[in-house]
Design a protein around this motif. Structure first.
Motif, PDB file in Angstrom:
ATOM      1  N   UNK A 171      47.092  37.943  38.926  1.00  0.00           N
ATOM      2  CA  UNK A 171      46.459  36.621  38.715  1.00  0.00           C
ATOM      3  C   UNK A 171      46.023  36.032  40.063  1.00  0.00           C
ATOM      4  N   UNK A 172      46.894  36.191  41.085  1.00  0.00           N
ATOM      5  CA  UNK A 172      46.543  35.700  42.428  1.00  0.00           C
ATOM      6  C   UNK A 172      45.264  36.365  42.926  1.00  0.00           C
ATOM      7  N   UNK A 173      45.162  37.678  42.660  1.00  0.00           N
ATOM      8  CA  UNK A 173      43.970  38.414  43.093  1.00  0.00           C
ATOM      9  C   UNK A 173      42.731  37.948  42.319  1.00  0.00           C
ATOM     10  N   UNK A 174      42.940  37.564  41.054  1.00  0.00           N
ATOM     11  CA  UNK A 174      41.812  37.031  40.260  1.00  0.00           C
ATOM     12  C   UNK A 174      41.328  35.719  40.880  1.00  0.00           C
ATOM     13  N   UNK A 175      42.285  34.879  41.324  1.00  0.00           N
ATOM     14  CA  UNK A 175      41.924  33.622  41.989  1.00  0.00           C
ATOM     15  C   UNK A 175      41.099  33.888  43.244  1.00  0.00           C
ATOM     16  N   UNK A 176      41.423  34.975  43.918  1.00  0.00           N
ATOM     17  CA  UNK A 176      40.699  35.305  45.144  1.00  0.00           C
ATOM     18  C   UNK A 176      39.251  35.691  44.848  1.00  0.00           C
ATOM     19  N   UNK A 177      39.060  36.221  43.625  1.00  0.00           N
ATOM     20  CA  UNK A 177      37.698  36.618  43.233  1.00  0.00           C
ATOM     21  C   UNK A 177      36.745  35.416  43.191  1.00  0.00           C
ATOM     22  N   UNK A 178      37.333  34.212  43.063  1.00  0.00           N
ATOM     23  CA  UNK A 178      36.514  32.995  43.053  1.00  0.00           C
ATOM     24  C   UNK A 178      35.789  32.843  44.404  1.00  0.00           C
ATOM     25  N   UNK A 179      36.480  33.249  45.460  1.00  0.00           N
ATOM     26  CA  UNK A 179      35.925  33.070  46.811  1.00  0.00           C
ATOM     27  C   UNK A 179      35.093  34.259  47.264  1.00  0.00           C
ATOM     28  N   UNK A 180      35.559  35.454  46.920  1.00  0.00           N
ATOM     29  CA  UNK A 180      34.829  36.661  47.340  1.00  0.00           C
ATOM     30  C   UNK A 180      35.047  37.777  46.315  1.00  0.00           C
ATOM     31  N   UNK A 181      33.976  38.423  45.959  1.00  0.00           N
ATOM     32  CA  UNK A 181      34.093  39.541  44.997  1.00  0.00           C
ATOM     33  C   UNK A 181      33.752  40.833  45.735  1.00  0.00           C
ATOM     34  N   UNK A 182      34.756  41.680  45.855  1.00  0.00           N
ATOM     35  CA  UNK A 182      34.541  43.007  46.449  1.00  0.00           C
ATOM     36  C   UNK A 182      35.118  44.066  45.505  1.00  0.00           C
ATOM     37  N   UNK A 183      34.640  45.289  45.612  1.00  0.00           N
ATOM     38  CA  UNK A 183      35.203  46.350  44.745  1.00  0.00           C
ATOM     39  C   UNK A 183      36.714  46.515  44.950  1.00  0.00           C
ATOM     40  N   UNK A 184      37.155  46.343  46.189  1.00  0.00           N
ATOM     41  CA  UNK A 184      38.588  46.490  46.491  1.00  0.00           C
ATOM     42  C   UNK A 184      39.415  45.437  45.758  1.00  0.00           C
ATOM     43  N   UNK A 185      38.869  44.216  45.696  1.00  0.00           N
ATOM     44  CA  UNK A 185      39.565  43.124  44.998  1.00  0.00           C
ATOM     45  C   UNK A 185      39.707  43.421  43.507  1.00  0.00           C
ATOM     46  N   UNK A 186      38.592  43.886  42.942  1.00  0.00           N
ATOM     47  CA  UNK A 186      38.601  44.234  41.513  1.00  0.00           C
ATOM     48  C   UNK A 186      39.605  45.362  41.239  1.00  0.00           C
ATOM     49  N   UNK A 187      39.643  46.307  42.172  1.00  0.00           N
ATOM     50  CA  UNK A 187      40.572  47.432  42.041  1.00  0.00           C
ATOM     51  C   UNK A 187      42.021  46.947  42.089  1.00  0.00           C
ATOM     52  N   UNK A 188      42.289  45.997  43.020  1.00  0.00           N
ATOM     53  CA  UNK A 188      43.657  45.447  43.157  1.00  0.00           C
ATOM     54  C   UNK A 188      44.097  44.750  41.880  1.00  0.00           C
ATOM     55  N   UNK A 189      43.166  43.979  41.301  1.00  0.00           N
ATOM     56  CA  UNK A 189      43.471  43.276  40.039  1.00  0.00           C
ATOM     57  C   UNK A 189      43.862  44.293  38.972  1.00  0.00           C
ATOM     58  N   UNK A 190      43.038  45.341  38.870  1.00  0.00           N
ATOM     59  CA  UNK A 190      43.297  46.386  37.864  1.00  0.00           C
ATOM     60  C   UNK A 190      44.594  47.115  38.112  1.00  0.00           C
TER      61      UNK A 190
END
Lengths: 77, 149
Positions: B100-119
């Protein structure tokens, strides 16, 4: 529920827990679990060994006792 | 005590990760200040990033703490305990919170690594919860086996 009357038979045969555990080849801890009715199941091999050592029948060791608590609960329901 | 070197090495690795994680978690504001000089995004969203990373860091530490507890029982060769079932459930919850924290981070920046971390953390949480259910069954089987004389 099934009640284990091992202590009664042991007292009749004047046999202690240590002696029985040595002859039946069971640990004292396991024999205590059995004696104190904490066991969930009993293997035929164990029953066979105990009956042989104590020279008794399975019915002398195991007894079925109707649980009154459960009966009361059933009535309440 | 387990003599399996793999278990001991993993336990040492977990210990290192846990204590190093505490250090990293505590120094996040300082680290982000330094990183901000090179990556403007960390300077731009300094406070939200600090909060997100520190919160997820705390939950990652909790996850590691529970994992260390499980490994202690593995080393004692008695892992099938109710405590470990609870630990696995807590690990699952921690993974979900990190996700969920990583999803919040997606609000500020969307990178493939972020999406991968969420998954990854979402799946890790699901695995952990499922594993806790399997462990729960194993604990009851063990108890039944222990009480079969």
């Amino acid at each position: 529920m099934i009640v284990v009357n091992l202590d009664v038979v042991m007292a009749q045969r004047k046999m202690g827990l240590t002696e029985l555990s040595e002859q039946v080849d069971l640990t004292m801890a396991n024999l205590s679990i059995l004696k104190n009715n904490k066991a969930k199941a009993m293997r035929f091999t164990t029953l066979d060994a105990i009956c042989e050592v104590l020279n008794c029948q399975p019915g002398d060791i195991l007894e079925y006792v109707k649980e009154e608590k459960q009966g009361k609960e059933d009535k309440d329901e | 005590m387990s003599r399996n070197p793999l278990v001991r090495i993993t336990k040492l690795l977990l210990d290192f990760m846990f204590y190093f994680g505490i250090l990293i978690c505590l120094t996040v504001p300082f680290i982000f200040k330094v990183i901000g000089r090179y990556y403007t995004i960390f300077e731009e969203f300094y406070l939200p990033f600090c909060i997100i990373f520190m919160v997820s860091g705390v939950f990652a530490l909790l996850l590691l703490w529970e994992l260390r507890k499980i490994f202690k029982t593995v080393m004692l060769e008695n892992p099938f305990l109710v405590e470990n079932v609870v630990s696995l459930q807590r690990m699952g919850i921690c993974s979900f919170v990190i996700s969920i924290c990583m999803i919040f981070r997606l609000v500020f920046i969307i990178t493939p690594a972020e999406l991968l971390l969420v998954g990854v953390f979402l799946i890790a949480g699901l695995f952990s919860i499922v594993l806790s259910l399997v462990f729960d069954r194993a604990v009851s089987y063990k108890e039944e086996n222990d009480l079969t004389i």
